[in-house]
Scaffold this motif. Structure first.
Motif, PDB file in Angstrom:
ATOM      1  N   ILE A  69      17.100  35.441  32.377  1.00 38.73           N
ATOM      2  CA  ILE A  69      17.534  36.598  33.154  1.00 38.73           C
ATOM      3  C   ILE A  69      18.865  36.268  33.819  1.00 38.73           C
ATOM      4  O   ILE A  69      18.973  35.295  34.563  1.00 38.73           O
ATOM      5  N   GLN A  70      19.868  37.064  33.512  1.00 35.62           N
ATOM      6  CA  GLN A  70      21.219  36.865  34.010  1.00 35.62           C
ATOM      7  C   GLN A  70      21.368  37.453  35.423  1.00 35.62           C
ATOM      8  O   GLN A  70      20.539  38.249  35.851  1.00 35.62           O
ATOM      9  N   PRO A  71      22.435  37.091  36.157  1.00 39.35           N
ATOM     10  CA  PRO A  71      22.646  37.635  37.513  1.00 39.35           C
ATOM     11  C   PRO A  71      22.701  39.167  37.574  1.00 39.35           C
ATOM     12  O   PRO A  71      22.303  39.760  38.580  1.00 39.35           O
ATOM     13  N   ASP A  72      23.159  39.818  36.506  1.00 37.77           N
ATOM     14  CA  ASP A  72      23.203  41.291  36.492  1.00 37.77           C
ATOM     15  C   ASP A  72      21.894  41.901  35.974  1.00 37.77           C
ATOM     16  O   ASP A  72      21.835  43.079  35.683  1.00 37.77           O
ATOM     17  N   ARG A  73      20.874  41.068  35.833  1.00 36.78           N
ATOM     18  CA  ARG A  73      19.535  41.449  35.361  1.00 36.78           C
ATOM     19  C   ARG A  73      19.481  41.775  33.876  1.00 36.78           C
ATOM     20  O   ARG A  73      18.490  42.299  33.379  1.00 36.78           O
ATOM     21  N   SER A  74      20.518  41.473  33.137  1.00 35.64           N
ATOM     22  CA  SER A  74      20.458  41.610  31.690  1.00 35.64           C
ATOM     23  C   SER A  74      19.763  40.372  31.120  1.00 35.64           C
ATOM     24  O   SER A  74      19.533  39.391  31.824  1.00 35.64           O
ATOM     25  N   LEU A  75      19.407  40.427  29.847  1.00 31.00           N
ATOM     26  CA  LEU A  75      18.713  39.327  29.201  1.00 31.00           C
ATOM     27  C   LEU A  75      19.640  38.603  28.248  1.00 31.00           C
ATOM     28  O   LEU A  75      20.405  39.229  27.520  1.00 31.00           O
ATOM     29  N   LEU A  76      19.559  37.278  28.233  1.00 34.37           N
ATOM     30  CA  LEU A  76      20.327  36.453  27.310  1.00 34.37           C
ATOM     31  C   LEU A  76      19.344  35.702  26.443  1.00 34.37           C
ATOM     32  O   LEU A  76      18.502  34.952  26.947  1.00 34.37           O
ATOM     33  N   LEU A  77      19.420  35.921  25.140  1.00 40.06           N
ATOM     34  CA  LEU A  77      18.584  35.207  24.177  1.00 40.06           C
ATOM     35  C   LEU A  77      19.151  33.803  24.022  1.00 40.06           C
ATOM     36  O   LEU A  77      20.279  33.633  23.563  1.00 40.06           O
ATOM     37  N   ILE A  78      18.392  32.779  24.436  1.00 38.68           N
ATOM     38  CA  ILE A  78      18.935  31.426  24.436  1.00 38.68           C
ATOM     39  C   ILE A  78      18.335  30.521  23.377  1.00 38.68           C
ATOM     40  O   ILE A  78      18.923  29.494  23.040  1.00 38.68           O
ATOM     41  N   HIS A  79      17.163  30.887  22.821  1.00 38.02           N
ATOM     42  CA  HIS A  79      16.544  29.998  21.832  1.00 38.02           C
ATOM     43  C   HIS A  79      15.577  30.787  20.971  1.00 38.02           C
ATOM     44  O   HIS A  79      14.928  31.717  21.443  1.00 38.02           O
ATOM     45  N   ARG A  80      15.488  30.415  19.698  1.00 36.18           N
ATOM     46  CA  ARG A  80      14.534  31.042  18.784  1.00 36.18           C
ATOM     47  C   ARG A  80      14.011  29.982  17.824  1.00 36.18           C
ATOM     48  O   ARG A  80      14.757  29.110  17.383  1.00 36.18           O
ATOM     49  N   TYR A  81      12.724  30.063  17.516  1.00 31.65           N
ATOM     50  CA  TYR A  81      12.157  29.212  16.467  1.00 31.65           C
ATOM     51  C   TYR A  81      11.041  29.962  15.775  1.00 31.65           C
ATOM     52  O   TYR A  81      10.445  30.872  16.326  1.00 31.65           O
ATOM     53  N   VAL A  82      10.784  29.570  14.538  1.00 37.50           N
ATOM     54  CA  VAL A  82       9.694  30.143  13.762  1.00 37.50           C
ATOM     55  C   VAL A  82       8.514  29.190  13.887  1.00 37.50           C
ATOM     56  O   VAL A  82       8.644  27.990  13.604  1.00 37.50           O
ATOM     57  N   ARG A  83       7.402  29.714  14.355  1.00 40.43           N
ATOM     58  CA  ARG A  83       6.194  28.900  14.522  1.00 40.43           C
ATOM     59  C   ARG A  83       5.553  28.711  13.155  1.00 40.43           C
ATOM     60  O   ARG A  83       5.282  29.671  12.445  1.00 40.43           O
ATOM     61  N   ILE A  84       5.333  27.472  12.792  1.00 38.73           N
ATOM     62  CA  ILE A  84       4.702  27.152  11.508  1.00 38.73           C
ATOM     63  C   ILE A  84       3.203  27.043  11.736  1.00 38.73           C
ATOM     64  O   ILE A  84       2.757  26.278  12.587  1.00 38.73           O
ATOM     65  N   GLU A  85       2.466  27.826  10.997  1.00 40.79           N
ATOM     66  CA  GLU A  85       1.011  27.802  11.109  1.00 40.79           C
ATOM     67  C   GLU A  85       0.430  27.246   9.835  1.00 40.79           C
ATOM     68  O   GLU A  85       0.744  27.681   8.733  1.00 40.79           O
ATOM     69  N   TYR A  86      -0.411  26.261   9.996  1.00 38.87           N
ATOM     70  CA  TYR A  86      -1.085  25.650   8.852  1.00 38.87           C
ATOM     71  C   TYR A  86      -2.499  26.204   8.775  1.00 38.87           C
ATOM     72  O   TYR A  86      -3.203  26.280   9.759  1.00 38.87           O
ATOM     73  N   PHE A  87      -2.892  26.577   7.588  1.00 40.94           N
ATOM     74  CA  PHE A  87      -4.230  27.156   7.408  1.00 40.94           C
ATOM     75  C   PHE A  87      -5.150  26.166   6.760  1.00 40.94           C
ATOM     76  O   PHE A  87      -4.843  25.341   6.034  1.00 40.94           O
TER      77      PHE A  87
END
Length: 87
Positions: A69-87
């Protein structure tokens, strides 16, 4: 003289690379900020706090994104990952 010209060229190149990009990670379909900032603001969350958003991408894989959450209340996307699920 050549050093000054090279320094100016490097500065212009760097400015061109970052123009129009606010930092963080570029949003993808499913991201909260994919079509711009959300209409509602997170008014109770402290500035600088982070939270995660989980959704499935176009291939059905679970994607986890972290927003700040930025000072102006906007959102900054800082990280992304794909969760690997093993079946």
């Amino acid at each position: 003289m050549v050093r000054i010209a090279l320094a100016c060229l490097a500065a212009l190149s760097l400015a061109a690379c970052t123009a129009g990009y606010s930092g963080g990670v570029e949003p993808i379909r499913g991201s909260i900020t994919y079509n711009g900032q959300p209409r509602t603001k997170l008014t109770k969350a402290p500035i600088g706090s982070t939270f995660e958003h989980t959704f499935n991408d176009q291939y059905g894989r679970p994607v986890v994104e972290t927003y700040r959450i930025q000072p102006d209340r906007s959102l900054l996307l800082i990280h992304r990952y794909v969760r690997i699920e093993y079946f």
